[in-house]
Design a protein around this motif. Structure first.
Motif, PDB file in Angstrom:
ATOM      1  N   TYR A 127      45.924  46.155  34.596  1.00 27.05           N
ATOM      2  CA  TYR A 127      47.081  45.808  35.420  1.00 27.05           C
ATOM      3  C   TYR A 127      47.419  44.321  35.354  1.00 27.05           C
ATOM      4  N   TYR A 128      46.424  43.467  35.176  1.00 28.45           N
ATOM      5  CA  TYR A 128      46.740  42.044  34.961  1.00 28.45           C
ATOM      6  C   TYR A 128      47.620  41.897  33.718  1.00 28.45           C
ATOM      7  N   ARG A 129      47.257  42.644  32.668  1.00 28.24           N
ATOM      8  CA  ARG A 129      48.035  42.569  31.421  1.00 28.24           C
ATOM      9  C   ARG A 129      49.439  43.130  31.625  1.00 28.24           C
ATOM     10  N   LEU A 130      49.528  44.284  32.294  1.00 25.70           N
ATOM     11  CA  LEU A 130      50.834  44.911  32.520  1.00 25.70           C
ATOM     12  C   LEU A 130      51.757  44.017  33.338  1.00 25.70           C
ATOM     13  N   ALA A 131      51.167  43.269  34.283  1.00 28.18           N
ATOM     14  CA  ALA A 131      51.957  42.403  35.163  1.00 28.18           C
ATOM     15  C   ALA A 131      52.246  41.047  34.523  1.00 28.18           C
ATOM     16  N   GLY A 132      51.625  40.781  33.367  1.00 31.68           N
ATOM     17  CA  GLY A 132      51.855  39.510  32.690  1.00 31.68           C
ATOM     18  C   GLY A 132      51.162  38.325  33.336  1.00 31.68           C
ATOM     19  N   VAL A 133      50.031  38.585  34.030  1.00 31.47           N
ATOM     20  CA  VAL A 133      49.312  37.488  34.705  1.00 31.47           C
ATOM     21  C   VAL A 133      47.879  37.327  34.194  1.00 31.47           C
ATOM     22  N   ALA A 134      47.528  38.015  33.117  1.00 32.36           N
ATOM     23  CA  ALA A 134      46.146  37.975  32.626  1.00 32.36           C
ATOM     24  C   ALA A 134      45.702  36.549  32.303  1.00 32.36           C
ATOM     25  N   HIS A 135      46.651  35.703  31.886  1.00 30.99           N
ATOM     26  CA  HIS A 135      46.307  34.315  31.538  1.00 30.99           C
ATOM     27  C   HIS A 135      45.917  33.488  32.759  1.00 30.99           C
ATOM     28  N   LYS A 136      46.234  33.984  33.950  1.00 31.36           N
ATOM     29  CA  LYS A 136      45.886  33.259  35.178  1.00 31.36           C
ATOM     30  C   LYS A 136      44.521  33.673  35.727  1.00 31.36           C
ATOM     31  N   VAL A 137      43.981  34.784  35.235  1.00 32.00           N
ATOM     32  CA  VAL A 137      42.782  35.364  35.849  1.00 32.00           C
ATOM     33  C   VAL A 137      41.559  35.177  34.959  1.00 32.00           C
ATOM     34  N   ASP A 138      40.543  34.553  35.523  1.00 30.42           N
ATOM     35  CA  ASP A 138      39.260  34.343  34.848  1.00 30.42           C
ATOM     36  C   ASP A 138      38.266  35.344  35.434  1.00 30.42           C
ATOM     37  N   VAL A 139      38.065  36.448  34.726  1.00 32.38           N
ATOM     38  CA  VAL A 139      37.211  37.532  35.227  1.00 32.38           C
ATOM     39  C   VAL A 139      35.738  37.195  35.027  1.00 32.38           C
ATOM     40  N   LYS A 140      34.955  37.342  36.091  1.00 30.52           N
ATOM     41  CA  LYS A 140      33.513  37.123  36.043  1.00 30.52           C
ATOM     42  C   LYS A 140      32.817  38.462  36.312  1.00 30.52           C
ATOM     43  N   HIS A 141      32.342  39.096  35.221  1.00 28.29           N
ATOM     44  CA  HIS A 141      31.644  40.371  35.365  1.00 28.29           C
ATOM     45  C   HIS A 141      30.161  40.094  35.559  1.00 28.29           C
ATOM     46  N   ALA A 142      29.771  39.928  36.818  1.00 30.43           N
ATOM     47  CA  ALA A 142      28.387  39.579  37.158  1.00 30.43           C
ATOM     48  C   ALA A 142      28.238  39.688  38.666  1.00 30.43           C
ATOM     49  N   LEU A 143      27.026  39.469  39.164  1.00 35.86           N
ATOM     50  CA  LEU A 143      26.835  39.390  40.604  1.00 35.86           C
ATOM     51  C   LEU A 143      27.603  38.176  41.109  1.00 35.86           C
TER      52      LEU A 143
END
Length: 246
Positions: A127-143
């Motif tokens: 959904y970040y990609r679909l909304a065109g905001v993926a470049h703003k989001v730094d995903v941290k897959h961790a605790l």
């Protein structure tokens, strides 16, 4: 005496179960009857992409964890009022609240999104990609605790404007202390689920999560490092404004 206590306990359990079921259906608003909630929802400005995500999430296991549209709208407005550039979210789930925040951020804005569930993250990232905001989001897959400590170790103390927490309730105090180091003076930390489906006010409910939230709420009330406002929106949110650095 025992029978009276048992009846009260059963009534409490039924009330809690109803609140959880209403939240699963998207009616996540403590103490609001369906007609009034429908009116509230009809008066929320919800991006079509957010509505699509909300509807997809409603069919998923654990969908009651998603914030309500009214909550997401408030979070986005807080970000805009602050003129926030740097935000953190602890507990992304499928990304409804983080997407609302990312949409409210300027093009140069950054949102650090902390989530340990890879399956949920995949939905959020789509959904970040679909909304065109993926470049703003730094995903941290961790605790989340590890991610927050890593930000501090990288020299990012007092550099964030806004943080939102909707994650493991037993970890609220630790999340809050770490975020208090990361958020600047005048910045906001918003804690979700502080009313916990009404359980916090029920003396018959004493499970670990409820006790953790009760204890956290009490400590926050007495914490002079922040100004606070507990808002009865969704499942209850406390907005904390940082007053000083340590």
């Amino acid at each position: 005496m025992c029978s009276s206590s048992s009846a009260a306990s059963s009534a409490s359990a039924a009330t809690t179960a109803l609140a959880v079921e209403e939240a699963r259906r998207g009616m996540k608003q403590i103490g609001m009857e369906p007609p009034l909630y429908d009116y509230l929802l009809a008066n929320v400005r919800e991006y079509p992409i957010l509505r699509d995500l909300r509807e997809e999430t409603a069919a998923m296991r654990g969908s009651q964890m998603q914030v309500s549209p009214a909550q997401a709208q408030l979070l986005a407005m807080l970000v805009q009022i602050l003129g926030a550039q740097r935000c953190i979210e602890v507990g992304v789930f499928t990304g409804y609240s983080s997407l609302a925040v990312a949409l409210a951020l300027p093009e140069s804005g950054r949102l650090v999104a902390c989530e340990r569930d890879e399956r949920c993250l995949e939905v959020a990232k789509r959904y970040y990609r679909l909304a065109g905001v993926a470049h703003k989001v730094d995903v941290k897959h961790a605790l989340a605790v590890d991610s927050l400590k890593s930000l501090l170790e990288s020299g990012e103390a007092s550099s964030y404007d806004f943080a939102f927490v909707d994650a493991d309730k037993k970890m609220y105090e630790e999340y809050f202390e770490l975020l208090l180091k990361l958020v600047r003076v005048g910045g906001l930390i918003v804690m979700d689920n502080v009313l916990w489906y009404g359980r916090v006010a029920d003396p018959l409910v004493n499970d670990p999560k409820t006790i953790s939230i009760r204890d956290f709420n009490k400590k926050l009330l007495e914490d002079t490092r922040v100004n606070i406002s507990m808002v009865p929106i969704g499942d209850g949110m406390t907005i904390c404004r940082k007053l000083e650095d340590d």
